[in-house]
Design an enzyme around this catalytic site. Structure first.
Site, PDB file in Angstrom:
ATOM      1  N   CYS A   1      -8.005   4.565  11.356  1.00  0.00           N
ATOM      2  CA  CYS A   1      -9.153   3.652  11.298  1.00  0.00           C
ATOM      3  C   CYS A   1     -10.440   4.329  10.827  1.00  0.00           C
ATOM      4  O   CYS A   1     -11.474   3.674  10.737  1.00  0.00           O
ATOM      5  CB  CYS A   1      -9.387   3.006  12.656  1.00  0.00           C
ATOM      6  SG  CYS A   1      -9.867   4.187  13.953  1.00  0.00           S
TER       7      CYS A   1
ATOM      8  N   GLU B   1       5.202  10.270  10.986  1.00  0.00           N
ATOM      9  CA  GLU B   1       4.002  10.835  11.616  1.00  0.00           C
ATOM     10  C   GLU B   1       3.801  12.249  11.076  1.00  0.00           C
ATOM     11  O   GLU B   1       4.773  12.968  10.829  1.00  0.00           O
ATOM     12  CB  GLU B   1       4.157  10.854  13.136  1.00  0.00           C
ATOM     13  CG  GLU B   1       2.989  11.467  13.890  1.00  0.00           C
ATOM     14  CD  GLU B   1       1.668  10.778  13.595  1.00  0.00           C
ATOM     15  OE1 GLU B   1       0.748  11.481  13.145  1.00  0.00           O
ATOM     16  OE2 GLU B   1       1.580   9.559  13.803  1.00  0.00           O
TER      17      GLU B   1
ATOM     18  N   ILE C   1       4.381   9.203   5.321  1.00  0.00           N
ATOM     19  CA  ILE C   1       4.737   7.847   4.890  1.00  0.00           C
ATOM     20  C   ILE C   1       4.683   7.707   3.373  1.00  0.00           C
ATOM     21  O   ILE C   1       5.428   6.932   2.775  1.00  0.00           O
ATOM     22  CB  ILE C   1       3.799   6.809   5.561  1.00  0.00           C
ATOM     23  CG1 ILE C   1       4.266   5.388   5.267  1.00  0.00           C
ATOM     24  CG2 ILE C   1       2.347   7.016   5.126  1.00  0.00           C
ATOM     25  CD1 ILE C   1       3.453   4.335   6.007  1.00  0.00           C
TER      26      ILE C   1
END
Length: 396
Positions: free
Chosen positions: A177, A132, A154
């Protein structure tokens, strides 16, 4: 406010229903093509408009409500009617004496909803590694879940890192999103912007899978994203993950509308979501008692990172009315932070860390998962991993 059209799932400008509790919207192109230009003009000029699903008698022209529309909608979302995949082979449950604590890799981990649910269900967690980059989210998880090992971005995680820090039994995540949701008129899709972060999840998922030469062991994964994405983006994700998504809407087991796609191999994913006795199902259940606060809707619309998403209908009305203790007058109010946390299924004051204000806390919740939905998905994993006895009753 911009949302996606109920009919075509697109539309740059849409008209929202003013009926309390209705979250539907319709674009001008669909209204004009199906009902005629005269009907579109009426909708544009209306000061308060009730949609066709809330008022079936208003349907004209080619627009008709099918009696079994809910069944058709479920079929479209659950199978996509586009691609067929072989089902994942079932994983045989592990004998009680042989179950081990679960080892979890949380990607785009947010405020630690996955670990919170595992704890509530009584799972023994050997390790929980989280990727995160949002500093506020990390602050929350450091306070609420000190056991989490944070690894940052990541994109900097490699196959070698997985080999050195694994193995993992459960890989979960939901990429941003912003560039996938049709609510964003400037969306770039799955191959550009933040949409491409899906492929980072896919890359690490492949590295985390058990090697063929390993002794067989349970391995599960879950990927989440918005329902309001273009069909081509959904199909791209499905093609890489080799399965069609399941649609779960938090409104069935919570006071909030929050429809999401879930891809994964968790056992029992397709079973109906049934609320537990402890679940709050209406907004009134979430309001602080003894404070003269009354919910104006039963289910709130999907809460996002935008502050105004907490307001209801096109008129942007407050979701709560509160009586003034001095004058006795009733006035509109937003949800208090603890009330919003309850709507998502979080414990009171879960995001109350580092003196964060309401806007920052809503932003964190707007990006989070619904606790009852994740609990529903994780419950069957009790047949594979070690749990404390006291958590055995918290299943759905």
């Amino acid at each position: 406010m911009q949302m996606y059209c109920t009919i075509c799932s697109d539309g740059m400008e849409v008209y929202l229903c003013d009926s309390p509790g209705c979250a539907r919207a319709y674009c001008g192109m669909c209204i004009e093509k199906l009902c005629g230009k005269e009907e579109l003009d009426k909708v544009k000029d209306a000061t308060s408009w009730i949609c066709y699903m809330c008022r079936p008698s208003a349907c004209i022209g080619l627009l008709k409500i099918q009696p079994d529309w809910q069944l058709h909608l479920q079929t479209i979302f659950q199978t996509g009617n586009r691609m067929q995949f072989d089902p994942f082979p079932p994983c045989k449950p592990i004998a009680l004496a042989e179950r081990k604590p679960v080892r979890v890799l949380g990607l785009f981990d947010g405020i630690g909803t996955g670990l919170l649910v595992l704890k509530e269900l009584g799972f023994e967690v050997e390790k929980y590694v989280a990727s995160e980059i949002d500093s506020d989210a990390i602050k929350v998880t450091r306070v609420r879940h000190p056991v989490i090992a944070h690894v940052g971005d990541i994109r900097k995680m490699t196959e070698k890192w997985i080999q050195e820090n694994g193995p993992f039994d459960l890989v979960v995540g939901g990429s941003p999103c912003n560039d996938l949701s049709v609510a964003n008129p400037g969306r770039k899709g799955v191959y550009e912007g933040t949409g491409r972060l899906f492929f980072e999840f896919y890359r690490l998922l492949q590295h985390a899978r058990p090697c063929p030469h390993e002794e067989p062991r349970p391995f599960f994964w879950l990927f989440e994203n918005v329902v309001s994405m273009r069909a081509e983006d959904r199909d791209t994700i499905s093609r890489f993950l080799q399965c069609n998504p399941l649609v779960l809407d938090a409104r069935d087991i919570s006071p909030a509308n929050r429809a999401r796609y879930f891809w994964g191999n968790l056992p029992g994913m397709n079973r109906p979501a049934v609320p537990l006795p402890c679940d709050r199902l209406t907004l009134q259940d979430c309001l602080e008692p003894n404070c003269n606060r009354v919910a104006k809707v039963q289910k709130i619309r999907t809460v996002t990172t935008k502050a105004n998403s907490i307001k209801q209908t096109t008129k942007m009305v407050f979701p709560v009315e509160e009586e003034d203790n001095l004058t006795g007058e009733w006035k509109g109010d937003v949800l208090w932070c603890t009330e919003l946390e309850r709507a998502f299924g979080f414990p009171d004051h879960y995001t109350d860390v580092a003196n964060m204000g309401r806007v920052h806390r809503q932003r964190l919740l707007g990006r989070s998962w619904s606790v009852p939905v994740i609990r529903h998905l994780f419950s069957p994993l009790k047949d594979y991993f070690k749990c404390r006895v006291e958590g055995s009753s918290a299943s759905s």
